[in-house]
Design a protein around this motif. Structure first.
Motif, PDB file in Angstrom:
ATOM      1  N   THR A  44     -58.346  22.080  35.198  1.00 16.81           N
ATOM      2  CA  THR A  44     -58.771  22.624  33.908  1.00 16.81           C
ATOM      3  C   THR A  44     -60.289  22.621  33.876  1.00 16.81           C
ATOM      4  N   TYR A 100     -63.857  17.484  23.461  1.00 24.34           N
ATOM      5  CA  TYR A 100     -63.079  18.679  23.128  1.00 24.34           C
ATOM      6  C   TYR A 100     -61.788  18.730  23.942  1.00 24.34           C
ATOM      7  N   LEU A 104     -60.094  16.189  24.973  1.00 23.46           N
ATOM      8  CA  LEU A 104     -59.178  15.248  24.327  1.00 23.46           C
ATOM      9  C   LEU A 104     -58.572  15.864  23.070  1.00 23.46           C
ATOM     10  N   GLU A 105     -59.399  16.537  22.287  1.00 23.13           N
ATOM     11  CA  GLU A 105     -58.921  17.180  21.065  1.00 23.13           C
ATOM     12  C   GLU A 105     -57.828  18.193  21.365  1.00 23.13           C
ATOM     13  N   ARG A 106     -57.961  18.884  22.479  1.00 25.53           N
ATOM     14  CA  ARG A 106     -56.982  19.892  22.874  1.00 25.53           C
ATOM     15  C   ARG A 106     -55.772  19.287  23.600  1.00 25.53           C
ATOM     16  N   GLY A 107     -55.775  17.986  23.771  1.00 30.09           N
ATOM     17  CA  GLY A 107     -54.642  17.326  24.399  1.00 30.09           C
ATOM     18  C   GLY A 107     -54.562  17.511  25.907  1.00 30.09           C
ATOM     19  N   ILE A 108     -55.700  17.758  26.543  1.00 27.35           N
ATOM     20  CA  ILE A 108     -55.717  17.945  27.993  1.00 27.35           C
ATOM     21  C   ILE A 108     -55.595  16.588  28.688  1.00 27.35           C
ATOM     22  N   ALA A 109     -54.600  16.455  29.538  1.00 27.04           N
ATOM     23  CA  ALA A 109     -54.420  15.235  30.317  1.00 27.04           C
ATOM     24  C   ALA A 109     -55.098  15.407  31.674  1.00 27.04           C
ATOM     25  N   GLU A 125     -60.386   8.737  33.954  1.00 28.24           N
ATOM     26  CA  GLU A 125     -60.466   8.910  32.499  1.00 28.24           C
ATOM     27  C   GLU A 125     -60.888   7.629  31.802  1.00 28.24           C
TER      28      GLU A 125
END
Length: 282
Positions: A32, A82, A84-89, A166
């Motif tokens: 990503t 951002y 994290l806000e979008r839920g990207i793992a 992370e």
């Protein structure tokens, strides 16, 4: 499989950024990419969104000011928040610049072996480059940041190609937000904040690798197709004279090519070097 998040601050040339996205997607598929567009490039936002319209690319809605040689780590922090806000793992975050290109496969697998990749040098008055300055050493925010880590001196190193898991990057972000503004700091924060945290962790027993980017700006060496071929082979060593009072390269004079996956500085324009790297994507 290791999930990779690339943080990419940009400030010009949307078509070249698209070229970089295609490069990342070829050499590190399933990653990503989150892009921060500098406030100074606000007029190009629509063009960036058009050129960077890929399923795996996020355009950060925050657009912070950036100023040359005054620190851009806040843009990486913003990109991380951002994501994290979008839920990207993700398992590893990689810090890149817009004139870097990947040149070989295997990055995700390589990074899975290390908690972090950083270039760490203790503050040294014998050097005089963006990270090592007496005014940075005496800056009250820097002093507080260093004290919070239980250190007596700060560290610095190459910004490009740093990577962190992370958990470690979350700690770096927390320490940054607690001590610095989401704005240029007056020094190269990307060369100081992550390496100093990396140094504190390494002294506590955490192993680290070097950054995954080979740079050509602190030595006499020049980026060429032949050098890229050697990097791709993963073998051997190159030697070069250091530019006086500049940063010591983490990749000169040691056998580190196995861990090098990208190169800088590739001109932000169509040129022989960019065409050569593009030709590898077949």
């Amino acid at each position: 499989m290791t999930k990779v998040l690339f943080s990419l601050p940009v400030h010009e040339m949307p078509a070249i950024v698209r070229d970089q996205i295609e490069n990342i997607n070829y050499f590190c598929p399933d990653a990503t990419i989150v892009i921060h567009i500098s406030a100074g490039a606000a007029a190009l936002e629509d063009e960036f969104r058009r050129q960077c319209d890929f399923a795996n690319v996020l355009i950060n809605p925050s657009s912070h000011e950036t100023r040359w040689n005054e620190g851009i780590f806040h843009t990486h922090v913003s990109n991380y928040l951002y994501a994290l806000e979008r839920g990207i793992a993700f398992d590893r975050i990689v810090l890149l610049s817009s004139n870097e290109l990947l040149v070989k496969h295997g990055l995700a697998e390589y990074m899975s072996k290390f908690a972090m990749g950083s270039h760490v040098q203790i503050y040294d008055l014998a050097a005089d480059w963006g990270g090592f300055r007496t005014d940075v050493a005496s800056d009250q925010s820097v002093r507080k940041f260093v004290a919070n880590l239980g250190l007596t001196s700060y560290f610095a190193g190459q910004a490009e190609g740093q990577f962190f898991n992370e958990r470690i990057f979350a700690r770096i972000v927390r320490l940054f937000v607690e001590n610095f503004p989401m704005a240029p700091c007056g020094f190269n924060s990307e060369e100081v904040i992550p390496p100093t945290v990396a140094a504190s962790l390494s002294m506590a027993g955490v192993n680290y690798a070097h950054p995954i980017t080979f740079c050509d700006y602190s030595t006499s060496i020049k980026m060429t197709p032949e050098l890229i071929d050697q990097i791709r082979s993963g073998k051997g060593t190159v030697y070069a004279q250091r530019v006086p009072r500049s940063m010591r390269s983490p990749h000169i004079g040691v056998s580190t090519f196995e861990g090098v996956f990208s190169v800088k500085r590739v001109p932000r324009e169509d040129c022989e070097l960019r065409r050569y790297v593009r030709g590898l994507m077949v």
